[in-house]
Design an enzyme around this catalytic site. Sequence first.
Site, short mmCIF file in Angstrom:
data_model
loop_
_atom_site.label_atom_id
_atom_site.label_comp_id
_atom_site.label_asym_id
_atom_site.label_seq_id
_atom_site.Cartn_x
_atom_site.Cartn_y
_atom_site.Cartn_z
CE LYS A 124 1.22 6.99 -0.82
NZ LYS A 124 2.60 7.20 -0.39
CG ASP A 164 2.79 3.55 -0.03
OD1 ASP A 164 3.57 4.46 0.28
OD2 ASP A 164 1.99 3.06 0.81
N GLY A 235 8.11 -3.67 10.99
CA GLY A 235 7.88 -3.96 9.58
C GLY A 235 8.93 -4.95 9.09
CG PHE A 236 8.35 -8.44 7.17
CD1 PHE A 236 7.17 -8.24 7.85
CD2 PHE A 236 8.33 -9.25 6.04
CE1 PHE A 236 5.98 -8.85 7.42
CE2 PHE A 236 7.17 -9.86 5.60
CZ PHE A 236 5.99 -9.66 6.29
N GLY A 237 9.10 -4.96 5.34
CA GLY A 237 8.95 -4.65 3.92
C GLY A 237 10.14 -3.87 3.40
CG ASN A 238 11.19 -1.30 -0.57
OD1 ASN A 238 12.13 -2.03 -0.83
ND2 ASN A 238 11.00 -0.12 -1.14
CB VAL A 239 10.58 1.35 4.73
CG1 VAL A 239 11.28 2.47 5.47
CG2 VAL A 239 9.62 1.91 3.69
CB ALA A 240 11.77 -2.99 7.57
CD1 TRP A 241 16.12 -6.31 2.64
CD2 TRP A 241 15.88 -4.67 1.11
NE1 TRP A 241 16.98 -6.56 1.59
CE2 TRP A 241 16.85 -5.58 0.64
CE3 TRP A 241 15.56 -3.56 0.32
CZ2 TRP A 241 17.51 -5.41 -0.57
CZ3 TRP A 241 16.20 -3.39 -0.88
CH2 TRP A 241 17.16 -4.30 -1.32
N1 GLU Z 1 5.44 5.67 -1.38
C1 GLU Z 1 6.65 6.35 -1.13
C2 GLU Z 1 6.40 7.49 -0.16
O1 GLU Z 1 5.55 7.36 0.70
C3 GLU Z 1 7.39 6.75 -2.40
C4 GLU Z 1 6.65 7.64 -3.34
C5 GLU Z 1 7.34 7.92 -4.66
O2 GLU Z 1 8.46 7.46 -4.86
O3 GLU Z 1 6.72 8.62 -5.47
O4 GLU Z 1 7.03 8.51 -0.15
#
Ligand code: GLU
Length: 445
Positions: A124, A164, A235-241
């Site tokens: 990360k 992320d 949330g309202f970002g990528n995951v929520a969407w």
């Molecule tokens: N940031 C995302 C996660 O927490 C995706 C990581 C990725 O695709 O390498 O898993």
Amino acid sequence: MNVDKLMNELEKKHPGEKEYLQAVREVLESIEEVYNENPQFESASIIERMIEPDRILTFKVPWADDQGNIHVNLGYRVQFNNAIGPYKGGLRFHPSVNLSILKFLGFEQIFKNALTTLPMGGGKGGSDFNPKGKSPSEIMRFCQSFMLELWKLIGPETDVPAGDIGVGGREIGYLYGMYRKLARENTGVLTGKGINWGGSLIRPEATGFGVVYFAQEMLATIGETLKGKTVAVSGFGNVAWGAVRKVNELGGKVVTLSGPDGYIYDPQGVSGKKIDFMLDLRASNEDIVKPYSYEFPEAEFHQGKHPWEVKCDVALPCATENELNKEDAENLVKNGCLCLTEGANMPCTPEAIEIIQKNKILFAPGKAANAGGVATSGLEMTQNAMKLNWTAEEVDAKLHQIMKKIHEACVKYGTTPEGYVDYVKGANVAGFLKVANAMLDQGLV
Ligand code: GLU
């Protein structure tokens, strides 16, 4: 293994690294039994070797704003474990970023990536840079400066970063452009790329889709489906969407979204053009959800509150770590919630998880439920290596299959004698065994 002794030693070495220590403790507590049943792990000191990252790279990121003022941010890459594949994990750009947060995320990523069934290690990275309120050219200059340091450390078979919080398609574009210039290589060194330059269809929605596929599997264990269910999302970002889209597709109704400013409650459901409006909210350069209630007056805005006080059948926390606390968990229990599936990484505090599990509500940790994002990154890497693209249907079908497999692994390793599935234990044990056995096979390195 003695969890308290190990944790005391770790706390002495890394005082104050709250999130990292929290994530390690959760894993140790769930794998303790299987670890002690397999003395080969203890004799190879597997856990001591797994809880410290292989290396941490810290660098400064100088950049100039549009007025010519110079700023210096901190950049990091935590390469945690590459026993089963290249380091893999996102980059987070957010003012809260520090080493503790990136170490917790990198540690979680080891198990999450192992669960995907694909060959990816854990890593990360990120920066304390705040992209909110910055112009596109400031963001470009920052990304270029960040990559000027990072490019030497990464590679398609070494370490493959992705997005992320604060890092989406636009940032990946600027980062990739600079990498390509410096390395003079068009390799799949980043995932989440644009569709015309090596990206995979479905990657933007994959994390949210995966969360909902996982929730579907969980509900099936109690003979339920998402059809007609009321769903609270944060949330309202990528995951929520992605999650909101998939819940709608499967016949559920999403009644909340949230931001750092509070939450909106939309009794008519977040559907149709309201889902597209989330993209406008994100693009607005302010981190707030309140404008939804101006655009759609049927929705109420609750300043400074969490959405978990709303009655729901399914809760999907998709914002950030430790966003759902004890009181929130008590509200969910009181309101008859059936299933809590984590879309973000570690959004529930340990106290909240304890309450949810004690009340036998279905609960899945992010490292299992949100693995669809990184799994689809893995599928992007495969397509890049083959120099071929799959159709959206092919990628989606593979993603769905992977989420089912992760669910199966959790059930296999997490079912208690009373028949309750402890997904935390299941995910941790399944992920741990894969990586630990790879480490044993490969000797002391
Ligand atoms: N940031 C995302 C996660 O927490 C995706 C990581 C990725 O695709 O390498 O898993």
